[in-house]
Design a protein around this motif. Structure first.
Motif, PDB file in Angstrom:
ATOM      1  N   GLY A   1       0.805  -1.217   0.000  1.00 55.07           N
ATOM      2  CA  GLY A   1       0.000   0.000   0.000  1.00 55.07           C
ATOM      3  C   GLY A   1       0.845   1.276   0.000  1.00 55.07           C
ATOM      4  N   SER A   2       0.167   2.398  -0.278  1.00 51.37           N
ATOM      5  CA  SER A   2       0.843   3.704  -0.258  1.00 51.37           C
ATOM      6  C   SER A   2       1.007   4.153   1.196  1.00 51.37           C
ATOM      7  CB  SER A   2      -0.007   4.729  -1.005  1.00 51.37           C
ATOM      8  OG  SER A   2      -1.225   4.920  -0.304  1.00 51.37           O
ATOM      9  N   GLU A   3       1.863   5.157   1.399  1.00 54.87           N
ATOM     10  CA  GLU A   3       2.061   5.710   2.741  1.00 54.87           C
ATOM     11  C   GLU A   3       0.730   6.200   3.302  1.00 54.87           C
ATOM     12  OE1 GLU A   3       4.040   5.716   5.802  1.00 54.87           O
ATOM     13  OE2 GLU A   3       5.001   4.998   3.962  1.00 54.87           O
ATOM     14  N   GLU A   4      -0.038   6.844   2.433  1.00 59.16           N
ATOM     15  CA  GLU A   4      -1.335   7.397   2.863  1.00 59.16           C
ATOM     16  C   GLU A   4      -2.277   6.258   3.321  1.00 59.16           C
ATOM     17  OE1 GLU A   4      -4.535   7.692   0.817  1.00 59.16           O
ATOM     18  OE2 GLU A   4      -5.362   8.753   2.552  1.00 59.16           O
ATOM     19  N   GLN A   5      -2.263   5.149   2.574  1.00 61.47           N
ATOM     20  CA  GLN A   5      -3.127   4.010   2.962  1.00 61.47           C
ATOM     21  C   GLN A   5      -2.666   3.419   4.297  1.00 61.47           C
ATOM     22  OE1 GLN A   5      -2.661   1.616  -0.555  1.00 61.47           O
ATOM     23  NE2 GLN A   5      -4.556   2.370  -1.465  1.00 61.47           N
TER      24      GLN A   5
ATOM     25  N   GLN B   1      -1.200   4.937   6.753  1.00 61.34           N
ATOM     26  CA  GLN B   1      -1.596   5.812   7.873  1.00 61.34           C
ATOM     27  C   GLN B   1      -3.103   5.804   8.093  1.00 61.34           C
ATOM     28  OE1 GLN B   1       0.133   9.668   7.406  1.00 61.34           O
ATOM     29  NE2 GLN B   1       2.203   8.815   7.309  1.00 61.34           N
ATOM     30  N   ARG B   2      -3.823   5.689   6.993  1.00 60.03           N
ATOM     31  CA  ARG B   2      -5.277   5.768   7.108  1.00 60.03           C
ATOM     32  C   ARG B   2      -5.876   4.475   7.687  1.00 60.03           C
ATOM     33  NH1 ARG B   2      -9.406   6.128   2.052  1.00 60.03           N
ATOM     34  NH2 ARG B   2     -11.328   6.078   3.269  1.00 60.03           N
ATOM     35  N   PHE B   3      -5.349   3.316   7.256  1.00 57.74           N
ATOM     36  CA  PHE B   3      -6.034   2.070   7.607  1.00 57.74           C
ATOM     37  C   PHE B   3      -5.397   1.269   8.741  1.00 57.74           C
ATOM     38  CE2 PHE B   3      -7.420   2.699   3.127  1.00 57.74           C
ATOM     39  CZ  PHE B   3      -8.782   2.760   3.357  1.00 57.74           C
ATOM     40  N   LEU B   4      -4.061   1.246   8.808  1.00 60.39           N
ATOM     41  CA  LEU B   4      -3.427   0.299   9.737  1.00 60.39           C
ATOM     42  C   LEU B   4      -3.791   0.530  11.205  1.00 60.39           C
ATOM     43  CD1 LEU B   4       0.113  -0.258   8.114  1.00 60.39           C
ATOM     44  CD2 LEU B   4      -1.938  -1.684   7.941  1.00 60.39           C
ATOM     45  N   PRO B   5      -3.784   1.801  11.699  1.00 56.75           N
ATOM     46  CA  PRO B   5      -4.106   1.974  13.126  1.00 56.75           C
ATOM     47  C   PRO B   5      -5.497   1.455  13.481  1.00 56.75           C
ATOM     48  CG  PRO B   5      -3.100   3.967  12.241  1.00 56.75           C
ATOM     49  CD  PRO B   5      -3.384   3.072  11.069  1.00 56.75           C
ATOM     50  N   ASP B   6      -6.485   1.688  12.603  1.00 50.50           N
ATOM     51  CA  ASP B   6      -7.848   1.222  12.900  1.00 50.50           C
ATOM     52  C   ASP B   6      -7.959  -0.294  12.811  1.00 50.50           C
ATOM     53  OD1 ASP B   6      -9.005   3.611  13.541  1.00 50.50           O
ATOM     54  OD2 ASP B   6      -9.645   4.068  11.491  1.00 50.50           O
ATOM     55  N   ILE B   7      -7.166  -0.909  11.935  1.00 55.82           N
ATOM     56  CA  ILE B   7      -7.178  -2.386  11.852  1.00 55.82           C
ATOM     57  C   ILE B   7      -6.633  -2.948  13.160  1.00 55.82           C
ATOM     58  CG2 ILE B   7      -6.100  -4.384  10.722  1.00 55.82           C
ATOM     59  CD1 ILE B   7      -6.170  -2.789   8.101  1.00 55.82           C
ATOM     60  N   LEU B   8      -5.510  -2.367  13.575  1.00 55.85           N
ATOM     61  CA  LEU B   8      -4.846  -2.841  14.788  1.00 55.85           C
ATOM     62  C   LEU B   8      -5.757  -2.722  16.014  1.00 55.85           C
ATOM     63  CD1 LEU B   8      -1.910  -3.806  15.252  1.00 55.85           C
ATOM     64  CD2 LEU B   8      -1.367  -1.485  15.957  1.00 55.85           C
ATOM     65  N   GLU B   9      -6.451  -1.596  16.112  1.00 57.23           N
ATOM     66  CA  GLU B   9      -7.282  -1.329  17.293  1.00 57.23           C
ATOM     67  C   GLU B   9      -8.683  -1.932  17.184  1.00 57.23           C
ATOM     68  OE1 GLU B   9      -7.065   2.785  18.404  1.00 57.23           O
ATOM     69  OE2 GLU B   9      -8.467   2.514  20.072  1.00 57.23           O
ATOM     70  N   PHE B  10      -8.970  -2.554  16.042  1.00 55.20           N
ATOM     71  CA  PHE B  10     -10.278  -3.130  15.759  1.00 55.20           C
ATOM     72  C   PHE B  10     -11.384  -2.060  15.790  1.00 55.20           C
ATOM     73  CE2 PHE B  10     -13.522  -6.271  15.222  1.00 55.20           C
ATOM     74  CZ  PHE B  10     -12.860  -7.342  14.666  1.00 55.20           C
ATOM     75  N   ASN B  11     -11.057  -0.881  15.246  1.00 52.52           N
ATOM     76  CA  ASN B  11     -12.084   0.145  15.069  1.00 52.52           C
ATOM     77  C   ASN B  11     -12.868  -0.110  13.796  1.00 52.52           C
ATOM     78  OD1 ASN B  11     -11.331   1.493  17.367  1.00 52.52           O
ATOM     79  ND2 ASN B  11      -9.799   2.734  16.297  1.00 52.52           N
ATOM     80  N   THR B  12     -12.247  -0.837  12.867  1.00 50.10           N
ATOM     81  CA  THR B  12     -12.954  -1.177  11.632  1.00 50.10           C
ATOM     82  C   THR B  12     -12.999  -2.692  11.496  1.00 50.10           C
ATOM     83  OG1 THR B  12     -10.831  -0.796  10.551  1.00 50.10           O
ATOM     84  CG2 THR B  12     -12.560   0.820  10.140  1.00 50.10           C
ATOM     85  N   TRP B  13     -14.135  -3.179  11.084  1.00 48.95           N
ATOM     86  CA  TRP B  13     -14.323  -4.626  10.869  1.00 48.95           C
ATOM     87  C   TRP B  13     -14.182  -4.873   9.368  1.00 48.95           C
ATOM     88  CZ3 TRP B  13     -17.240  -8.039  14.548  1.00 48.95           C
ATOM     89  CH2 TRP B  13     -17.359  -9.342  14.054  1.00 48.95           C
ATOM     90  N   TRP B  14     -13.248  -5.755   9.014  1.00 46.06           N
ATOM     91  CA  TRP B  14     -12.990  -6.047   7.597  1.00 46.06           C
ATOM     92  C   TRP B  14     -13.547  -7.414   7.219  1.00 46.06           C
ATOM     93  CZ3 TRP B  14     -10.547  -3.090   3.827  1.00 46.06           C
ATOM     94  CH2 TRP B  14     -10.017  -1.874   4.273  1.00 46.06           C
TER      95      TRP B  14
ATOM     96  N   VAL C   1     -15.811   3.725  -6.038  1.00 48.34           N
ATOM     97  CA  VAL C   1     -14.642   3.500  -5.178  1.00 48.34           C
ATOM     98  C   VAL C   1     -13.529   4.461  -5.614  1.00 48.34           C
ATOM     99  CG1 VAL C   1     -12.897   1.809  -4.478  1.00 48.34           C
ATOM    100  CG2 VAL C   1     -15.243   1.065  -4.903  1.00 48.34           C
ATOM    101  N   PRO C   2     -13.124   5.378  -4.734  1.00 48.05           N
ATOM    102  CA  PRO C   2     -12.072   6.333  -5.114  1.00 48.05           C
ATOM    103  C   PRO C   2     -10.791   5.608  -5.541  1.00 48.05           C
ATOM    104  CG  PRO C   2     -12.942   6.807  -2.913  1.00 48.05           C
ATOM    105  CD  PRO C   2     -13.545   5.521  -3.339  1.00 48.05           C
ATOM    106  N   VAL C   3     -10.085   6.152  -6.551  1.00 46.11           N
ATOM    107  CA  VAL C   3      -8.862   5.472  -7.041  1.00 46.11           C
ATOM    108  C   VAL C   3      -7.833   5.313  -5.924  1.00 46.11           C
ATOM    109  CG1 VAL C   3      -8.880   5.867  -9.521  1.00 46.11           C
ATOM    110  CG2 VAL C   3      -8.088   7.674  -8.016  1.00 46.11           C
ATOM    111  N   GLU C   4      -7.889   6.197  -4.920  1.00 46.35           N
ATOM    112  CA  GLU C   4      -6.885   6.039  -3.841  1.00 46.35           C
ATOM    113  C   GLU C   4      -7.127   4.781  -3.003  1.00 46.35           C
ATOM    114  OE1 GLU C   4      -8.556   8.920  -4.327  1.00 46.35           O
ATOM    115  OE2 GLU C   4      -9.456   9.676  -2.475  1.00 46.35           O
TER     116      GLU C   4
END
Ligand code: FAD
Length: 400
Positions: free
Chosen positions: A105-109, A111-124, A222-225
């Motif tokens: 992933g990109s740097e932006e991805q 920063q945007r996704f990893l912390p919430d995955i780790l903390e289980f703020n987002t369910w994938w 779905v945004p290209v980012e």
């Protein structure tokens, strides 16, 4: 490899044991040990509890919040987690999409996704399989057509696990049909489930539970980012992810727990009658399963050692998947044999407060043995069926 535990390892085992006995939510262990299904809230709560302890991601690099554990520590953790029958991690975030994002992933991805995955703020959840594209995944037809700064996604996914709870889905989609090989032109995209055009429909399985879904995409923007890595390279990323998934699929620690518990059950006599522990034919089957489990355990430790030295799990993860899941199903059969008719008449309603006590059947998890047996048929199908794993071993390990 050396599996004698050092003083530090023994200290670590004590720390993990203390955690599961005193800090892990006790009501969740109670539910687990009485066969009561966990709610979405329960699942989020216990994942967050482990996150707060700093133990959410045993396999991630420390720079992204991984634990930095040695293979032995990972082994000890899984062993202690299974010892109290604590629930297993939901793999889709930390186990699957997280490694793809931090690897490709990109740097932006990141920063945007990893912390919430780790903390289980987002369910994938995982959107690979489609009607007509399971084992032959490269024939997938869900399209993502580029339109300005968005992809427009149309198609459907199936057998999607727990998508009814999910905030996000990672999908393999076709971004190009004009390709020499079907594996080309497939891309890996992250899709927000809470938007117009995404529909989730339940599929009820053999055990009567709503665990999987069909998901429909109707002109979903779905945004290209949200494209991970390069367009058209999704097959490569998806394959790496599947190898991670298969490595964990062996479930060695859980099988150890179940065999230990089976010996306890076999030692008990129901209504003063004969004990299974005195039935040599049954106990020979238990011993055979224990021996295979030991061999599997060493194979898993070797794979863990290779992952922790920086290598991606290779085709050997298919060996773990086949042997581990076959064993899970054999152990389930032994449980059915051990619990006899006590396994069969289970009714979930008996956990309702108003259910008459005299109508209770059995006690504890034994009452769900038949349901577990039916539910666990899935293990030899998902993460790539065991027949497909045999093809992979024939080609990539044996060179046939
Ligand atoms: C409970 C459950 C949860 C799942 N969760 C998810 C999820 O969250 N996300 C997701 O994307 N998918 C999920 N799956 C889908 C799973 O990955 C597929 O079911 C699996 O890949 C098999 O595909 P299929 O069901 O289309 O069967 P098919 O591919 O149609 O296979 C049918 C049978 O034929 C055999 N077969 C097929 N091709 C070959 C071959 N070349 N050689 C030998 N034998 C072959 C298979 O082994 C199988 O026995 C889940 C499945 C189950 C059962």
């Amino acid at each position: 490899m050396n599996v004698n535990f050092s003083a530090e390892d023994l200290e670590f085992r004590k720390e993990v044991r203390d955690y599961f006995e005193t800090e892990f939510p006790a009501d969740i262990l109670d539910k687990q040990n009485n066969g009561i299904p966990l709610t979405r809230e329960d699942i989020v709560r216990w994942h967050k509890n482990i996150y707060q302890k700093g133990w959410a991601a045993a396999n991630w690099p420390t720079e992204y919040g991984g634990t930095g554990w040695t293979p032995t520590q990972k082994y000890i953790f899984a062993d202690e987690q299974a010892r109290v029958n604590a629930p297993v991690f939901l793999t889709f975030g930390v186990g699957m999409v997280g490694p793809v994002i931090y690897t490709y992933g990109s740097e932006e991805q990141k920063q945007r996704f990893l912390p919430d995955i780790l903390e289980f703020n987002t369910w994938w959840c995982q959107g690979y399989s489609e009607p007509g594209a399971g084992s032959d995944l490269a024939s997938l037809k869900t399209r993502a057509d580029l339109n300005g700064d968005h992809y427009v996604v149309n198609g459907s996914k199936t057998w999607n696990t727990l998508g009814q709870y999910a905030d996000w889905i990672f999908c393999l989609v076709r971004t190009n049909t004009d390709v020499a090989r079907r594996q080309e032109g497939i891309s890996f995209v992250l899709i927000d489930m809470k938007q117009p055009g995404v529909t989730v429909k339940p599929i009820v399985l053999l055990d009567g539970e709503h665990e999987v879904n069909e998901i429909f995409f109707d002109n979903v923007r779905v945004p290209v980012e949200n494209l991970v890595g390069e367009e058209g390279k999704g097959w490569t990323y998806g394959k790496v992810l599947l190898q991670h998934e298969r490595t964990g699929a062996a479930n060695v620690a859980r099988s150890k727990y179940k065999l230990r518990r089976l010996r306890v059950l076999a030692g008990e006599s129901i209504d003063g009658g004969a004990r299974l522990a005195d039935d040599r034919i049954f106990m020979r089957k238990v011993a055979a399963a224990e021996t295979e489990l030991k061999a599997l355990e060493y194979t898993e430790l070797r794979t863990l050692a290779s992952i922790s030295s920086g290598k991606a799990p290779g085709p050997e993860s298919s060996i773990l998947k086949i042997a581990g899941t076959d064993l899970i199903q054999r152990i389930d059969s032994l449980y059915l044999e051990a619990s006899g008719y006590y396994a069969l008449p289970y009714v979930r309603e008996q956990f309702d407060p108003d259910f008459p006590a005299e109508d209770h059947v059995g006690e504890g998890t034994e009452t769900i043995n038949a349901l577990t047996y039916f539910n666990n048929r899935k293990h030899t199908i998902f993460a790539g069926s065991n027949e497909i794993q045999k093809n992979i071993i024939a080609k990539h390990v044996l060179g046939l």
